[in-house]
Write a protein that holds these residues in place. Structure first.
Motif, PDB file in Angstrom:
ATOM      1  N   GLU A   7     -16.315   9.443   9.934  1.00  0.00           N
ATOM      2  CA  GLU A   7     -16.504  10.847   9.532  1.00  0.00           C
ATOM      3  C   GLU A   7     -17.165  10.722   8.184  1.00  0.00           C
ATOM      4  OE1 GLU A   7     -12.792  13.526  11.459  1.00  0.00           O
ATOM      5  OE2 GLU A   7     -12.366  12.256   9.440  1.00  0.00           O
ATOM      6  N   GLY A   8     -17.205   9.428   7.486  1.00  0.00           N
ATOM      7  CA  GLY A   8     -17.740   9.277   6.213  1.00  0.00           C
ATOM      8  C   GLY A   8     -16.773   9.613   5.021  1.00  0.00           C
ATOM      9  N   LYS A   9     -15.624   9.748   5.445  1.00  0.00           N
ATOM     10  CA  LYS A   9     -14.638   9.996   4.292  1.00  0.00           C
ATOM     11  C   LYS A   9     -13.677   8.759   3.891  1.00  0.00           C
ATOM     12  CE  LYS A   9     -13.702  14.813   6.338  1.00  0.00           C
ATOM     13  NZ  LYS A   9     -12.619  15.539   7.212  1.00  0.00           N
ATOM     14  N   PHE A  10     -14.725   8.006   3.076  1.00  0.00           N
ATOM     15  CA  PHE A  10     -14.118   6.681   2.727  1.00  0.00           C
ATOM     16  C   PHE A  10     -12.978   6.585   2.124  1.00  0.00           C
ATOM     17  CE2 PHE A  10     -18.621   6.308   3.837  1.00  0.00           C
ATOM     18  CZ  PHE A  10     -18.761   5.696   4.943  1.00  0.00           C
ATOM     19  N   ASP A  11     -12.774   7.488   1.111  1.00  0.00           N
ATOM     20  CA  ASP A  11     -11.444   7.683   0.167  1.00  0.00           C
ATOM     21  C   ASP A  11     -10.402   7.803   1.139  1.00  0.00           C
ATOM     22  OD1 ASP A  11     -12.790   7.098  -2.004  1.00  0.00           O
ATOM     23  OD2 ASP A  11     -13.060   9.228  -2.684  1.00  0.00           O
ATOM     24  N   GLU A  12     -10.274   8.620   1.891  1.00  0.00           N
ATOM     25  CA  GLU A  12      -9.173   8.866   3.113  1.00  0.00           C
ATOM     26  C   GLU A  12      -8.875   7.700   3.995  1.00  0.00           C
ATOM     27  OE1 GLU A  12      -9.051  12.670   5.056  1.00  0.00           O
ATOM     28  OE2 GLU A  12     -10.017  13.574   3.623  1.00  0.00           O
ATOM     29  N   ALA A  13      -9.910   7.226   4.255  1.00  0.00           N
ATOM     30  CA  ALA A  13     -10.098   5.865   5.103  1.00  0.00           C
ATOM     31  C   ALA A  13      -9.239   4.599   4.257  1.00  0.00           C
ATOM     32  CB  ALA A  13     -11.551   5.383   5.479  1.00  0.00           C
ATOM     33  N   VAL A  14      -9.644   4.600   3.270  1.00  0.00           N
ATOM     34  CA  VAL A  14      -8.812   3.462   2.279  1.00  0.00           C
ATOM     35  C   VAL A  14      -7.378   3.648   2.320  1.00  0.00           C
ATOM     36  CG1 VAL A  14      -8.712   2.674  -0.212  1.00  0.00           C
ATOM     37  CG2 VAL A  14     -10.873   2.911   0.906  1.00  0.00           C
ATOM     38  N   THR A  15      -7.011   5.127   1.979  1.00  0.00           N
ATOM     39  CA  THR A  15      -5.509   5.355   1.999  1.00  0.00           C
ATOM     40  C   THR A  15      -4.852   5.106   2.970  1.00  0.00           C
ATOM     41  OG1 THR A  15      -6.082   7.357   0.412  1.00  0.00           O
ATOM     42  CG2 THR A  15      -3.912   7.287   1.659  1.00  0.00           C
ATOM     43  N   HIS A  16      -5.274   5.504   4.400  1.00  0.00           N
ATOM     44  CA  HIS A  16      -4.749   5.102   5.682  1.00  0.00           C
ATOM     45  C   HIS A  16      -4.663   3.815   5.869  1.00  0.00           C
ATOM     46  CE1 HIS A  16      -4.091   9.192   7.139  1.00  0.00           C
ATOM     47  NE2 HIS A  16      -5.166   9.519   7.062  1.00  0.00           N
ATOM     48  N   LEU A  17      -5.715   2.872   5.710  1.00  0.00           N
ATOM     49  CA  LEU A  17      -5.620   1.543   5.819  1.00  0.00           C
ATOM     50  C   LEU A  17      -4.605   0.649   4.868  1.00  0.00           C
ATOM     51  CD1 LEU A  17      -9.558   1.221   6.392  1.00  0.00           C
ATOM     52  CD2 LEU A  17      -7.679   0.990   8.110  1.00  0.00           C
ATOM     53  N   MET A  18      -4.637   1.476   3.870  1.00  0.00           N
ATOM     54  CA  MET A  18      -3.767   0.558   2.784  1.00  0.00           C
ATOM     55  C   MET A  18      -2.405   0.809   3.190  1.00  0.00           C
ATOM     56  SD  MET A  18      -5.253   0.959  -1.216  1.00  0.00           S
ATOM     57  CE  MET A  18      -4.238   0.030  -1.988  1.00  0.00           C
ATOM     58  N   GLN A  19      -2.033   1.992   3.775  1.00  0.00           N
ATOM     59  CA  GLN A  19      -0.501   2.432   4.315  1.00  0.00           C
ATOM     60  C   GLN A  19      -0.447   1.405   5.618  1.00  0.00           C
ATOM     61  OE1 GLN A  19      -1.102   6.581   4.910  1.00  0.00           O
ATOM     62  NE2 GLN A  19       0.300   6.833   3.323  1.00  0.00           N
ATOM     63  N   ALA A  20      -1.522   1.360   6.343  1.00  0.00           N
ATOM     64  CA  ALA A  20      -1.383   0.229   7.460  1.00  0.00           C
ATOM     65  C   ALA A  20      -1.030  -1.206   7.200  1.00  0.00           C
ATOM     66  CB  ALA A  20      -2.686   0.261   8.310  1.00  0.00           C
ATOM     67  N   VAL A  21      -1.792  -1.684   5.988  1.00  0.00           N
ATOM     68  CA  VAL A  21      -1.164  -2.899   5.547  1.00  0.00           C
ATOM     69  C   VAL A  21       0.013  -3.038   4.911  1.00  0.00           C
ATOM     70  CG1 VAL A  21      -1.833  -4.469   3.417  1.00  0.00           C
ATOM     71  CG2 VAL A  21      -3.675  -3.369   4.759  1.00  0.00           C
ATOM     72  N   GLU A  22       0.640  -1.851   4.483  1.00  0.00           N
ATOM     73  CA  GLU A  22       2.123  -1.886   3.845  1.00  0.00           C
ATOM     74  C   GLU A  22       2.932  -1.920   4.926  1.00  0.00           C
ATOM     75  OE1 GLU A  22       2.867  -2.742   0.859  1.00  0.00           O
ATOM     76  OE2 GLU A  22       0.851  -2.958   0.390  1.00  0.00           O
ATOM     77  N   ARG A  23       2.820  -1.053   5.743  1.00  0.00           N
ATOM     78  CA  ARG A  23       3.447  -1.064   7.142  1.00  0.00           C
ATOM     79  C   ARG A  23       3.639  -2.275   7.975  1.00  0.00           C
ATOM     80  NH1 ARG A  23       6.713   3.814   8.337  1.00  0.00           N
ATOM     81  NH2 ARG A  23       5.674   5.595   7.172  1.00  0.00           N
ATOM     82  N   ALA A  24       2.396  -2.966   8.044  1.00  0.00           N
ATOM     83  CA  ALA A  24       2.475  -4.061   8.766  1.00  0.00           C
ATOM     84  C   ALA A  24       3.111  -5.542   8.146  1.00  0.00           C
ATOM     85  CB  ALA A  24       0.864  -4.435   9.010  1.00  0.00           C
ATOM     86  N   ARG A  25       2.948  -5.310   6.746  1.00  0.00           N
ATOM     87  CA  ARG A  25       3.804  -6.339   6.023  1.00  0.00           C
ATOM     88  C   ARG A  25       5.091  -6.329   5.956  1.00  0.00           C
ATOM     89  NH1 ARG A  25       1.700  -5.570   1.086  1.00  0.00           N
ATOM     90  NH2 ARG A  25      -0.005  -6.901   1.217  1.00  0.00           N
ATOM     91  N   ALA A  26       5.659  -4.950   5.764  1.00  0.00           N
ATOM     92  CA  ALA A  26       7.083  -4.641   5.983  1.00  0.00           C
ATOM     93  C   ALA A  26       7.714  -4.767   7.223  1.00  0.00           C
ATOM     94  CB  ALA A  26       7.320  -3.163   5.532  1.00  0.00           C
ATOM     95  N   SER A  27       6.891  -4.806   8.307  1.00  0.00           N
ATOM     96  CA  SER A  27       7.434  -5.022   9.920  1.00  0.00           C
ATOM     97  C   SER A  27       7.110  -6.247  10.337  1.00  0.00           C
ATOM     98  CB  SER A  27       6.945  -3.849  10.621  1.00  0.00           C
ATOM     99  OG  SER A  27       5.503  -3.795  10.667  1.00  0.00           O
ATOM    100  N   SER A  28       6.558  -7.313   9.701  1.00  0.00           N
ATOM    101  CA  SER A  28       6.320  -8.597   9.900  1.00  0.00           C
ATOM    102  C   SER A  28       5.529  -8.466  11.096  1.00  0.00           C
ATOM    103  CB  SER A  28       7.619  -9.250  10.369  1.00  0.00           C
ATOM    104  OG  SER A  28       8.612  -9.197   9.240  1.00  0.00           O
ATOM    105  N   ARG A  29       4.088  -8.026  11.075  1.00  0.00           N
ATOM    106  CA  ARG A  29       3.178  -8.025  12.050  1.00  0.00           C
ATOM    107  C   ARG A  29       1.846  -8.362  11.172  1.00  0.00           C
ATOM    108  NH1 ARG A  29       3.375  -4.300  16.250  1.00  0.00           N
ATOM    109  NH2 ARG A  29       1.826  -5.365  16.964  1.00  0.00           N
ATOM    110  N   PRO A  30       1.696  -9.762  11.293  1.00  0.00           N
ATOM    111  CA  PRO A  30       0.525 -10.470  10.697  1.00  0.00           C
ATOM    112  C   PRO A  30      -0.666  -9.826  11.220  1.00  0.00           C
ATOM    113  CG  PRO A  30       1.734 -12.029  11.909  1.00  0.00           C
ATOM    114  CD  PRO A  30       2.606 -10.881  11.973  1.00  0.00           C
ATOM    115  N   ASP A  31      -0.700  -9.861  12.783  1.00  0.00           N
ATOM    116  CA  ASP A  31      -2.074  -9.494  13.278  1.00  0.00           C
ATOM    117  C   ASP A  31      -2.362  -8.151  12.814  1.00  0.00           C
ATOM    118  OD1 ASP A  31       0.286  -8.253  14.356  1.00  0.00           O
ATOM    119  OD2 ASP A  31      -0.671  -8.196  16.520  1.00  0.00           O
TER     120      ASP A  31
END
Length: 964
Positions: free
Chosen positions: A570-594
């Motif tokens: 959609e070209g909404k890169f700020d929102e994309a960054v927010t969601h992807l950073m949340q995905a990084v934190e969630r994956a790190r907390a749940s031990s999902r390296p992939d």
């Protein structure tokens, strides 16, 4: 020592300018209502305001006496107003509106009414009218243990009244700490069990005087009649006391026993079903009950069985554990957890087993296995794996945990290790029940796919679904279908992928497997996103996110990842960054390296689209470091190929054209799961040639050959600023100019507007003029165009089933009529087309809108006339709450719009006291979305209409749906 505390938190809340100027303090005895009124009065006096305080313990409960005392209180500050009110009230009590008119000339005044529960029904109705008529410059505060008027719901709904209930009146942590500091001998931890009960906290803090909260409760209990004193301890296990509870337990108590308790000021929160005693009351009664050990255990065992019957398994286990009935609790857990496990209620299972002694859970292989799996599925992967590893070390339980243990390794991207465990499990194939065989086949298919054998994995998953169907195992069938969906997606067989995910969604929804629902919703959203159907994709992801966050399941990481990818399109890169950073934190907390690796890599893309190359490089470096820390990630060819693309992006941004070209050329072009990245890599290769001055038609042809094979046309959004030079040069040279024009130079929106009225009489217009329909089956054609505007794209078969019905002819004539008429009227060739999944959609050259937008605006502006006009005509076409279409509408905006519209009409009817009409509107709202506020409003309407059976039914619904 004098203990005091100013309730600044509540005083500040009531001073806010954006809240109603009338407040109701509603709570049991001892919640500081009268004290708070006194503090409000003091603050008002210090501000120079007039204060009128009325206490119904000192007055008759009739309106005449209330007005007379109010006038008397005004004699000192407003003698003329006082005299006028007294004179007007002489022959008959003033109406609420008349009194309000007299008070309009009064300067700012704070009116305080204490103990309003003593009002008669007639006086209570007068008070409600006074609340609505009170001039804005005045404030009115009412304290009461209960207020049953139906108008309370309306006043709250229309923001005419603010209610401060027991939760708000209770001391918060800061207030408890403040009181504890004043009495140095009292620790805050000693006050925690009181849950902020103001009187209890105050008495405990003032313990130096020989009082405490339990002492107060005991004193009140001793003042009760002997019959009540003897019977009440047996009610200790019950957190809600109904009038019929003692009789059901074989206790002989008078019919008004609850009323006697309230009159004796025992802290009970009264509601229409009965009363909710404060925890401290239950604690004191529990101590009395424990003096008879056999009766104590029997009472809690009976209460636990009742709680289980009422579908409150967690509360039932709490009761058994409270009475130290560990064996009973384990037996109950063995009874209630397997059905919960089959419905994937992993969070509930965790909550139940967390309450049991860990050694008792470990001693039960079945409970331990389900507990470990539940932990894994609720983002506690390491903890769940530890439990399963313990079971795997025992010869008698190893076989049972091999499939889930392999699943855990699979989630950690340890695919080869998972394969080794599955090889061992195959040796026990005949010993597994059919359900476990399906799970084993599903795991084997998933592992094969991730090891690069997509076709072999697909065959195993198909075998799993056949076996599940043969044994009627719907639960595991859904899980196998999810694996099948991913395999089809990997093989770019999108139609079959969508079919699999839809079947899985139906199974999970029918079986109430809420925790599993986010997975098919997520996968369906991915498929919609791949076809640039961004609105349905976003709706599905938002619904999946709500369910996943509530259930705390591991899918949350992937949902944020998918939302980030969608925002990039959609070209909404700020929102994309927010969601992807949340995905990084969630994956790190749940031990999902992939998942962490993929989120970091995609995050570098979003940052690069914003020209934040330094931060993008850092994120990509973090992704590369994960490959070193977790070498098992290299077992996934998809992750390795994805890294090649991002390394090419990095080198291109740094100006290393040769290195970038080498990376992009290594990205495979088999158009599987990485199809979009494969096409993008060819666009970057063309850009590199353009920068080197060597761009040729062959380079553009390589890109366009792959581009034509995928559905998406927005996938290039994050790359356009970097590859536009090559695309513009291609257009100038005449290479694929028509297809590349939009990408190279953008486009202007000149779409024609198609307006469809679906509320009332169905009609269709084009740019404000009626759309001429000519051909056969014109009526069906009109219905068809509205259906396509209201619902997500549908296949031919779905259109027939939903709109036409099995016995109402064929929809194809209607479709041909609609196509021909639209093309003739708009000049748009292929005004209705089929996408790659064979679902009918409108051409992008048409701007299609319905009158649902008008309804939404009418609700927002509170335009009652327009809402009635839109909804009152009635129609068999618009799917109402009881329509056969209801399931098809669930994921659209229509239920929400109708809900809001009925809410406006319902409140209007309440204001006019048209109770049957209001009930009809609120029942519509309940069917659309059974919220607690709506149900409580329905309760009060039934109470006002005297509908006792319906009242009890609605109260039961509240208890079942919103029990806390």
């Amino acid at each position: 020592m004098k203990l005091s505390i100013q309730r600044e938190r509540l005083l500040r809340e009531m001073r806010r300018t954006d809240v109603p100027h009338v407040a109701l303090l509603l709570g049991p005895s001892g919640y500081g209502k009268s004290v708070l009124l006194g503090q409000v009065a003091q603050a008002a006096l210090e501000a120079g305001e007039i204060v009128v305080r009325l206490d119904l313990r000192e007055l008759d409960n009739d309106v005449y006496s209330l007005i007379e005392d109010l006038a008397h209180s005004l004699q000192g500050r407003a003698p003329q107003v006082s005299a006028d009110i007294t004179a007007a009230n002489e022959t008959r009590p003033l109406s609420a509106r008349q009194l309000a008119k007299h008070l309009a000339a009064l300067e700012r005044t704070t009116f305080l009414l204490d103990h309003a529960e003593r009002l008669s029904a007639e006086s209570e109705a007068w008070l409600v009218g006074f609340i609505r008529a009170l001039p804005e410059q005045h404030r009115l505060l009412i304290s009461s243990r209960q207020l049953d008027s139906v108008e309370v719901a309306y006043l709250v709904a229309t923001q005419s009244l603010m209610v401060l209930g027991p939760e708000q009146l209770a001391f918060d942590e800061a207030e408890v700490a403040q009181l504890s500091t004043q009495a140095e001998a009292t620790a805050v931890s000693d006050l925690t069990p009181l849950k902020g009960w103001p009187m209890g906290v105050a008495l405990t803090v003032a313990g130096a005087y020989g009082h405490s909260a339990p002492d107060l409760i005991k004193a009140v209990l001793r003042s009760l009649p002997p019959t009540l004193q003897r019977a009440l301890p047996q009610l200790a296990p019950y957190d809600t006391w109904t009038s019929y509870l003692p009789h059901s337990l074989g206790l002989d108590l008078p019919d008004d026993w609850l009323g006697q308790l309230i009159l004796h000021r025992l802290p009970l929160l009264h509601h229409s079903v009965g009363a909710q005693p404060h925890d401290l009351v239950l604690n004191v009664l529990n101590e009395q009950l424990r003096q008879s050990p056999d009766l104590w255990t029997d009472s809690y065992r009976e209460a636990a069985q009742r709680a289980l019957t009422d579908e409150r398994p967690i509360h039932a286990l709490d009761l058994l554990l409270h009475a130290n009935l560990i064996n009973d609790a384990l037996d109950m857990a063995e009874q209630v957890i397997p059905p919960l496990f089959r419905r994937s209620q992993f969070l509930v299972i965790r909550s139940i087993l967390d309450r049991l002694p860990s050694e008792a859970v470990q001693a039960s292989p079945s409970l331990a296995r389900m507990y470990g799996i539940s932990l894994m599925e609720t983002e506690q992967l390491q903890a769940g794996m530890a439990i399963l590893h313990t079971l795997a070390e025992r010869p008698d339980t190893r076989m049972t945990v091999l499939p889930p243990l392999a699943h855990g390794l699979f989630l950690q991207a340890r695919v080869d290790d998972a394969a080794q465990l599955l090889d061992e499990a195959w040796q026990h194939w005949n010993a597994y029940p059919a359900e476990q065989q399906v799970i084993l086949l599903t795991m084997a298919g998933n592992v094969s796919r991730e090891r690069g054998d997509s076709e072999g994995g697909l065959q195993k998953l198909l075998e799993a679904t056949r076996l599940a169907e043969q044994h009627h195992l719907d639960y595991v069938m859904g899980v196998a279908l999810i694996g099948l969906n991913v395999s089809y997606l990997r093989l770019a067989r999108l139609d079959e992928a969508m079919m699999a995910v839809r079947q899985a969604h139906v199974i999970f929804e029918q079986l109430g497997m809420t925790a599993r629902l986010p997975i098919p919703l997520l996968n369906a959203a991915i498929l919609h996103g791949a076809a640039d159907e961004l609105t349905p994709a976003n709706d599905l992801l938002q619904r999946a996110l709500c369910i996943a966050e509530e259930a705390q399941v591991r899918t949350t990481t992937s949902i944020h990842f998918a939302l980030g990818h969608l925002r990039m399109k959609e070209g909404k890169f700020d929102e994309a960054v927010t969601h992807l950073m949340q995905a990084v934190e969630r994956a790190r907390a749940s031990s999902r390296p992939d998942r962490q690796y993929m989120a970091e890599a995609l995050l570098s893309e979003a940052l690069r689209a914003q020209f934040q190359h330094v931060e993008a490089d850092r994120r990509l470096a973090l992704a590369e470091s994960l490959l070193e820390i977790h070498p098992q990630l290299a077992q996934s060819t998809m992750l390795v190929d994805l890294l090649k693309f991002h390394r090419g992006q990095r080198d291109l941004a740094m100006g290393n054209l040769a290195e970038a070209r080498a990376w992009f050329e290594q990205v495979p072009t088999d158009l599987g799961e990485l199809a979009e990245w494969a096409v993008r890599s060819r666009a970057y290769l063309a850009q590199i040639h353009a920068e080197e001055g060597t761009l040729a038609e062959a380079h553009i042809r390589d890109f366009m050959t792959l581009h034509s094979k995928i559905k998406s046309r927005r996938y290039l959004t994050p790359d356009l600023t970097m590859v536009r030079q090559a695309l513009r040069e291609a257009v100038r040279q005449g290479w694929y100019a028509g297809e590349l024009q939009e990408y190279a130079f953008g486009r202007s929106d000149t779409r024609q507007r198609l307006s469809i009225r679906t509320l009332g009489k169905l009609s269709v217009s084009l740019d404000g003029k009626p759309l001429p329909l000519s051909g056969s089956n014109v009526t069906r054609a009109q219905e068809l165009i509205a259906l396509m505007a209201l619902l997500p794209p549908a296949t031919s078969q779905e259109l027939q089933r939903t709109l036409i019905g099995e016995g109402k002819g064929d929809h194809r004539n209607a479709l041909n009529t609609l196509r021909a008429s639209l093309t003739k009227a708009t000049g748009v060739n292929d005004a209705i087309v089929q996408d790659s999944t064979r679902r009918y959609v409108f051409s992008d050259d048409l701007d299609v809108r319905t009158d649902v937008d008008e309804l939404r605006r009418a609700v927002r502006t509170n335009n009652l006339l327009q809402i009635r006009q839109l909804l009152s005509d009635g129609t068999d076409f618009l799917p109402g709450v009881n329509s056969v279409w209801a399931a098809d509408l669930r994921d659209t905006e229509i239920p929400g719009v109708l809900y809001s519209a009925y809410g406006v009409l319902g409140k209007s009817a309440l204001e006019r006291r048209a109770l049957p009409e209001a009930l009809r509107h609120f029942e519509h709202m309940q069917l659309l979305a059974p919220t607690e506020d709506v149900l409580r409003t329905i309760v009060e309407i039934h109470r006002s209409m005297g509908n006792e059976p319906q009242l009890a039914h609605a109260e039961r619904d509240i208890q079942l749906l919103f029990a806390r």
